[in-house]
Write an enzyme that holds these catalytic residues in place. Structure first.
Site, mmCIF file in Angstrom:
data_model
loop_
_atom_site.group_PDB
_atom_site.id
_atom_site.type_symbol
_atom_site.label_atom_id
_atom_site.label_comp_id
_atom_site.label_asym_id
_atom_site.label_seq_id
_atom_site.Cartn_x
_atom_site.Cartn_y
_atom_site.Cartn_z
ATOM 1 N N ASP A 1 32.511 21.101 8.127
ATOM 2 C CA ASP A 1 32.936 21.978 9.209
ATOM 3 C C ASP A 1 33.096 21.177 10.500
ATOM 4 O O ASP A 1 32.450 20.136 10.660
ATOM 5 C CB ASP A 1 31.842 23.057 9.392
ATOM 6 C CG ASP A 1 32.440 24.359 9.911
ATOM 7 O OD1 ASP A 1 33.604 24.358 10.338
ATOM 8 O OD2 ASP A 1 31.707 25.376 9.881
ATOM 9 N N GLU A 47 36.205 32.827 4.873
ATOM 10 C CA GLU A 47 34.947 32.367 5.482
ATOM 11 C C GLU A 47 34.121 33.560 5.930
ATOM 12 O O GLU A 47 34.638 34.489 6.557
ATOM 13 C CB GLU A 47 35.233 31.448 6.680
ATOM 14 C CG GLU A 47 33.942 30.952 7.338
ATOM 15 C CD GLU A 47 34.164 29.911 8.417
ATOM 16 O OE1 GLU A 47 35.350 29.605 8.708
ATOM 17 O OE2 GLU A 47 33.167 29.427 8.961
ATOM 18 N N ASN A 77 28.705 29.407 5.968
ATOM 19 C CA ASN A 77 28.220 28.381 6.902
ATOM 20 C C ASN A 77 26.736 28.140 6.693
ATOM 21 O O ASN A 77 25.937 29.066 6.730
ATOM 22 C CB ASN A 77 28.456 28.821 8.341
ATOM 23 C CG ASN A 77 29.928 28.893 8.664
ATOM 24 O OD1 ASN A 77 30.593 27.880 8.820
ATOM 25 N ND2 ASN A 77 30.458 30.120 8.730
ATOM 26 N N GLU A 135 41.358 24.822 11.758
ATOM 27 C CA GLU A 135 40.664 26.007 12.260
ATOM 28 C C GLU A 135 41.300 26.476 13.556
ATOM 29 O O GLU A 135 41.877 25.676 14.303
ATOM 30 C CB GLU A 135 39.210 25.658 12.576
ATOM 31 C CG GLU A 135 38.318 25.418 11.393
ATOM 32 C CD GLU A 135 36.875 25.225 11.868
ATOM 33 O OE1 GLU A 135 36.675 24.508 12.871
ATOM 34 O OE2 GLU A 135 35.979 25.798 11.249
ATOM 35 N N GLU A 166 29.879 25.355 3.863
ATOM 36 C CA GLU A 166 30.361 24.572 5.006
ATOM 37 C C GLU A 166 29.165 23.965 5.737
ATOM 38 O O GLU A 166 28.246 24.668 6.127
ATOM 39 C CB GLU A 166 31.157 25.471 5.968
ATOM 40 C CG GLU A 166 32.409 26.047 5.330
ATOM 41 C CD GLU A 166 33.309 26.727 6.353
ATOM 42 O OE1 GLU A 166 32.953 26.735 7.552
ATOM 43 O OE2 GLU A 166 34.368 27.244 5.938
HETATM 44 P P1 C2E Z 1 32.671 28.016 12.701
HETATM 45 O O1 C2E Z 1 32.112 27.690 11.383
HETATM 46 O O2 C2E Z 1 33.517 26.981 13.329
HETATM 47 O O3 C2E Z 1 33.421 29.397 12.565
HETATM 48 C C1 C2E Z 1 34.624 29.678 13.106
HETATM 49 C C2 C2E Z 1 34.453 30.378 14.383
HETATM 50 O O4 C2E Z 1 35.731 30.424 15.013
HETATM 51 C C3 C2E Z 1 34.023 31.816 14.220
HETATM 52 O O5 C2E Z 1 33.325 32.221 15.333
HETATM 53 C C4 C2E Z 1 35.341 32.545 14.232
HETATM 54 O O6 C2E Z 1 35.247 33.912 14.624
HETATM 55 C C5 C2E Z 1 36.079 31.738 15.268
HETATM 56 N N1 C2E Z 1 37.532 31.809 15.131
HETATM 57 C C6 C2E Z 1 38.267 31.965 14.013
HETATM 58 N N2 C2E Z 1 39.587 31.920 14.307
HETATM 59 C C7 C2E Z 1 39.668 31.687 15.638
HETATM 60 C C8 C2E Z 1 40.758 31.527 16.535
HETATM 61 O O7 C2E Z 1 41.965 31.580 16.178
HETATM 62 N N3 C2E Z 1 40.528 31.316 17.834
HETATM 63 C C9 C2E Z 1 39.195 31.270 18.280
HETATM 64 N N4 C2E Z 1 38.968 31.061 19.555
HETATM 65 N N5 C2E Z 1 38.128 31.408 17.455
HETATM 66 C C10 C2E Z 1 38.393 31.613 16.145
HETATM 67 P P2 C2E Z 1 32.001 32.974 15.170
HETATM 68 O O8 C2E Z 1 32.052 33.974 14.150
HETATM 69 O O9 C2E Z 1 31.560 33.355 16.551
HETATM 70 O O10 C2E Z 1 31.049 31.846 14.666
HETATM 71 C C11 C2E Z 1 30.630 30.776 15.448
HETATM 72 C C12 C2E Z 1 29.862 29.773 14.667
HETATM 73 O O11 C2E Z 1 28.667 30.336 14.207
HETATM 74 C C13 C2E Z 1 30.565 29.309 13.409
HETATM 75 O O12 C2E Z 1 31.480 28.329 13.726
HETATM 76 C C14 C2E Z 1 29.490 28.876 12.558
HETATM 77 O O13 C2E Z 1 29.177 27.521 12.852
HETATM 78 C C15 C2E Z 1 28.363 29.731 13.011
HETATM 79 N N6 C2E Z 1 28.103 30.781 12.009
HETATM 80 C C16 C2E Z 1 28.835 31.912 11.763
HETATM 81 N N7 C2E Z 1 28.280 32.576 10.749
HETATM 82 C C17 C2E Z 1 27.204 31.899 10.343
HETATM 83 C C18 C2E Z 1 26.254 32.095 9.310
HETATM 84 O O14 C2E Z 1 26.277 33.060 8.544
HETATM 85 N N8 C2E Z 1 25.293 31.168 9.182
HETATM 86 C C19 C2E Z 1 25.238 30.087 9.994
HETATM 87 N N9 C2E Z 1 24.287 29.228 9.825
HETATM 88 N N10 C2E Z 1 26.119 29.845 10.964
HETATM 89 C C20 C2E Z 1 27.111 30.760 11.131
HETATM 90 CA CA CA Z 2 32.667 27.423 9.462
HETATM 91 CA CA CA Z 3 34.285 25.230 12.518
#
Ligand code: C2E
Ligand code: CA
Ligand code: CA
Length: 847
Positions: free
Chosen positions: A732, A612, A670, A789, A702
């Protein structure tokens, strides 16, 4: 009128009868002693008839007044016949005279003739009574005393006949009598003096020598000329005075005023019976204005052009300015008047003045309409008819000024959610319709004294100036966010003790949420409302709008529908604007926005099932920013498109790189729900896939189920186009929305990502475990991958495996990493998984 005729006629007949009944007392030196009494009566009647025939006429307000030689005939008659005979002679003589006049000059009815004869007879009867009270004129030599008596009698005749004539005219034309009588008397006075003198001269001549009577015709002719000259001069003066007054009165700015003045003016100038004015309007329409004949003025619209009329007493004149027809004026003269050259000249002068005045009035009217229109347009929004931004500011400021310094006011700023999508997908006409529906609903909610306006785009504002007495929220009160309208049904009632402005905001949100149909699509308008409350004297409209704007932004960002202004957020929100500007730079710079990559692994083998891509921003000033710090802001801006393209491009570049290393692992990206509303998305993705030579099935998009909230066809279209290209779709945060299952029925997907919250709660909460289990079951049923996740511990991993989950992602396996590491990690992982496949029991093995 008929009553008056009957009255004068009765009086005349009575006087004649009484007069004839009294025995005539002829003096010894009777001038006509040889003549038979009947012949004598005939002579006197003849003299009286002649006096009428030699009449002169002059015009008064509405018609003509005839002046006759009546007094001269009266004096002569009294000399020639016994006084008692005079009424009868007058009745016969004047009747005869007017009969002849009617035949040869102005046509009159029998009733009118009888009316005139009766009036004159009554006047003669009274005059005779007055004269005989002071002297005996029959055949008597003229003495000063007798002359006095005759003068008094003549005066009586003048007054009574004048009064009766004025009364008649005032009744017929409904004009005040006083001025008519005065004008008639003034016109008649010199002739009256001449008449009496002629009468006295004639009886003196008759007394002495009849030969002198030969002098009478030239004298009569001379006087007649003088009189008519004078009357004409008088008439001329009167006409021009009336003309000046009438044209002066045309000086008006309104068509109706000009037309009414024109009709009244023509009536006065021409002494007309009736005046009809037809004013030409646009599109061949006409308006008729009429007056005269003692009738009240009339006006009405004509269906076509006025019908042509003609007649000897009618003058018609077209009204033109330049060659442009403005209307038509018709003047109907009294039957007693045949209009002549002079009338025509006066009419054309008057018509020209009237045409110019009508044209001016029309021009002025047009200007007025244009001015009103442009001043309306200056302050109103043409689409919704609400006041526009500028007017909202000035009206609002005015309202604030009128209130006391601390009088609380509230400004509600409303913005329609997803308006851009409606516009983009359903077309601008639908967008306009939606705005109109919204404006109408807001208008219905507006109360007296409140200012409602459209600020532009999909933004509306309502200034509430009378708040029930609740204390102003202190700045310490934190921003209040309320759940979105769509969740009302889920969360039940709103808090009961909302401050009034928030209650109003809620009322608005709820009203707008009622389903409506726009361009054939049923939708409910979701809106975000920012609310600010302040003392009227503490902030102007610009400042209130600024604060409400921040609150509105908070409402949108917080996912609620209403937020009230919180000064601590003020700085933060200004910051958001700066952030967008900086993001624009970052998108161009290419070294600030990075992708962190997090593999998901097969729980059985540990092989990577996918990677991802998660966005990171290495901000030059703010430091490292995660998606939570800026993605929502981007989603609400026009930068979303460029941002999405950027991420897809970066992610596919990375995937292309590991493919070159022989790694067949899909990459997950995403997507913001809003991106799916962009019909260009599929072609852009296709273009990017081609450029990086990545097969479509290696791309997983996603999407969160929030997508389902808007039932716009375009989303389904975009999704099915993407799927048709071979791209995989993943749901997602599965399980967090309240319509997850509905979503699955609408869009075929390849993967479900069980939300982190369930994984974390799984150990303690049987419900969370049940959700994970059923999601896994659902995946199996539908043939979908299920990825858990946020797996952070080995326990979670084991529990998931127990529940039958096949793939997982989380810190337990990998933290998101830079693209430089991903190839090595994937290779290692693949390698160890193959070993794991060779020794499948190792994971549960001896160690
Ligand atoms: P998401 O799609 O649910 O992405 C997973 C989030 O969970 C990511 O946070 C990731 O770093 C975090 N994560 C992964 N494994 C674990 C874990 O074991 N424990 C915990 N506590 N967290 C974990 P991140 O990178 O801060 O992203 C947050 C949200 O931002 C994402 O949720 C996604 O909805 C959005 N996002 C990230 N990248 C993009 C992007 O390029 N475009 C868009 N539109 N949204 C994005
Ligand atoms: Ca995601
Ligand atoms: Ca998610």
């Amino acid at each position: 009128m008929l009553v008056l005729t009957a009255a004068v006629l009765a009086a005349a007949l009575a006087a004649a009868a009484v007069g004839l009944a009294v025995p005539a007392d002829l003096p010894p030196d009777d001038p006509l002693d040889a003549v038979h009494p009947l012949a004598r009566l005939a002579i006197v009647a003849g003299v009286l008839a002649l006096a009428q025939l030699a009449r002169l006429r002059f015009r008064v307000a509405a018609g003509t007044v005839s002046v006759t030689w009546g007094e001269a005939a009266f004096v002569i008659g009294l000399y020639l016949a016994p006084a008692g005979w005079l009424p009868a002679a007058t009745l016969v003589g004047t009747g005869l005279g007017w009969g002849l006049l009617s035949i040869f000059s102005d046509r009159r009815s029998i009733v009118e003739i009888l009316h005139i004869a009766g009036s004159l007879t009554a006047a003669v009867a009274l005059a005779t009574a007055v004269t005989t009270a002071f002297g005996a004129p029959l055949g008597a030599a003229l003495t000063p005393a007798l002359a006095g008596a005759l003068l008094l009698g003549s005066l009586t005749y003048l007054l009574v006949s004048g009064w009766l004539a004025a009364l008649t005219m005032s009744l017929r034309h409904r004009l005040p009598m006083g001025p008519l009588l005065l004008r008639a008397l003034r016109g008649k006075l010199p002739m009256f003096v001449g008449n009496v003198l002629v009468g006295l001269a004639v009886i003196t001549i008759l007394e002495h020598s009849l030969r002198w009577l030969l002098l009478l015709p030239p004298l009569w002719w001379l006087l007649q000329q003088t009189y008519s000259q004078r009357l004409r001069a008088d008439d001329e003066r009167r006409t021009w005075r009336a003309f000046a007054e009438a044209t002066g009165a045309l000086n008006q700015l309104d068509e109706r005023d000009v037309a009414t003045a024109g009709v009244q003016g023509a009536l006065a100038v021409f002494g007309a019976d009736r005046v009809d004015l037809h004013v030409a309007r646009d599109g061949g329409r006409w308006r008729h204005y009429g007056g005269g004949g003692g009738e009240p003025a009339t006006e009405h619209d004509l269906t076509g052009a006025p019908e042509a009329e003609s007649g000897p007493h009618l003058l018609t004149r077209p009204l033109e300015v330049g060659a442009k027809p403005v209307g038509e004026l018709r003047v109907r003269f009294p039957r007693s008047v045949l209009p002549g050259e002079r009338d025509r000249d006066v009419l054309s002068a008057f018509a020209d003045a009237l045409a110019a005045a009508l044209h001016d009035a029309a021009t002025h009217q047009e200007l007025r309409i244009m001015a009103a229109q442009s001043s309306y347009e200056a302050v109103h929004d043409p689409l919704t008819k609400l006041v526009n931004r500028a007017a909202m500011l000035s009206k609002g400021d005015l309202a604030l000024h009128r209130l006391g310094h601390d009088h609380p006011v509230a400004l509600l700023l409303l913005d329609i959610n997803n308006f851009k999508e409606v516009n983009d997908t359903l077309g601008h006409a639908a967008g306009d319709e939606l705005l109109q529906v919204t404006a109408r609903r807001l208008q219905e909610l507006r109360r007296d004294g409140e200012v409602l306006g459209r600020l532009g785009g999909d933004e509306f504002a309502l200034l509430v100036t009378s708040l029930p007495a609740t204390p102003l929220p202190t700045p310490a009160v934190p921003a209040l966010q309320l759940p979105v309208a769509t969740e009302l049904s889920v969360f039940g009632e709103w808090p009961a003790s909302l401050p009034y402005p928030l209650r109003r905001a809620r009322e608005i949100v709820e009203e707008l949420a009622l389903p409506t149909e726009v361009a054939g699509v049923r939708m409910s308008v979701e809106a975000s409302v920012g609310v600010v409350v302040a003392g009227a004297g503490t902030a102007d409209m610009t400042e209130l709008l600024r604060r409400a704007d921040i609150a509105m932004y908070q409402a949108k960002a917080g996912g609620g529908s209403i937020a009230s202004y919180d000064s601590t957020q003020d700085a933060a929100s200004t910051d958001q604007l700066a952030l967008l500007a900086e993001l624009r730079e970052a998108l161009a710079a290419d070294d600030q926005l990075m992708l962190a990559l997090q593999p998901a692994v097969d729980l059985a083998t540990g092989a990577p099932t996918g990677v991802e891509a998660l966005i990171r921003w290495r901000h030059p000033r703010r430091g490292r920013l995660g998606p939570v710090d800026f993605v929502r802001t981007v989603e609400g801006s026009e930068l979303l498109g460029p941002f999405t393209r950027y991420v897809i491009d970066k992610a596919l570049a990375v995937a292309a790189d590991w493919a070159r290393h022989g790694l067949d692992v899909p990459i997950s990206i995403n997507l913001s729900a809003r991106s799916l509303l962009d019909p260009r998305l599929p072609s852009e993705v296709a273009e990017s896939l081609r450029r990086h030579q990545v097969p479509a099935h290696r791309l997983v998009l996603e999407i969160t189920e929030t997508v389902v909230m808007s039932e716009l066809g375009v989303i389904d279209e975009v999704l099915s186009e993407l799927r048709a290209m071979g791209i995989q779709l993943a749901v997602d945060d599965f399980g967090t929305g309240f319509s997850s299952l509905t979503f699955l029925t609408r869009v075929p997907v390849d993967e479900l990502k069980v939300d982190r919250s369930f994984v974390m709660a799984m150990a303690d909460s049987p419900e969370a475990a049940a959700i994970v289990r059923s999601t896994v079951g659902l995946g199996r049923e539908l043939g979908l991958r299920v990825v858990a996740e946020g797996v952070e511990t080995a326990d979670q991993r084991a529990a998931l495996a127990e529940l039958g989950c096949t793939a997982a992602q989380g810190y337990h396996f990998f933290r998101p990493m830079g693209s430089d590491k991903i190839v090595t990690v994937l290779q290692t992982q693949l390698h160890s998984s193959q070993q794991a496949r060779i020794f499948p029991l190792r994971a549960d093995g001896v160690s």
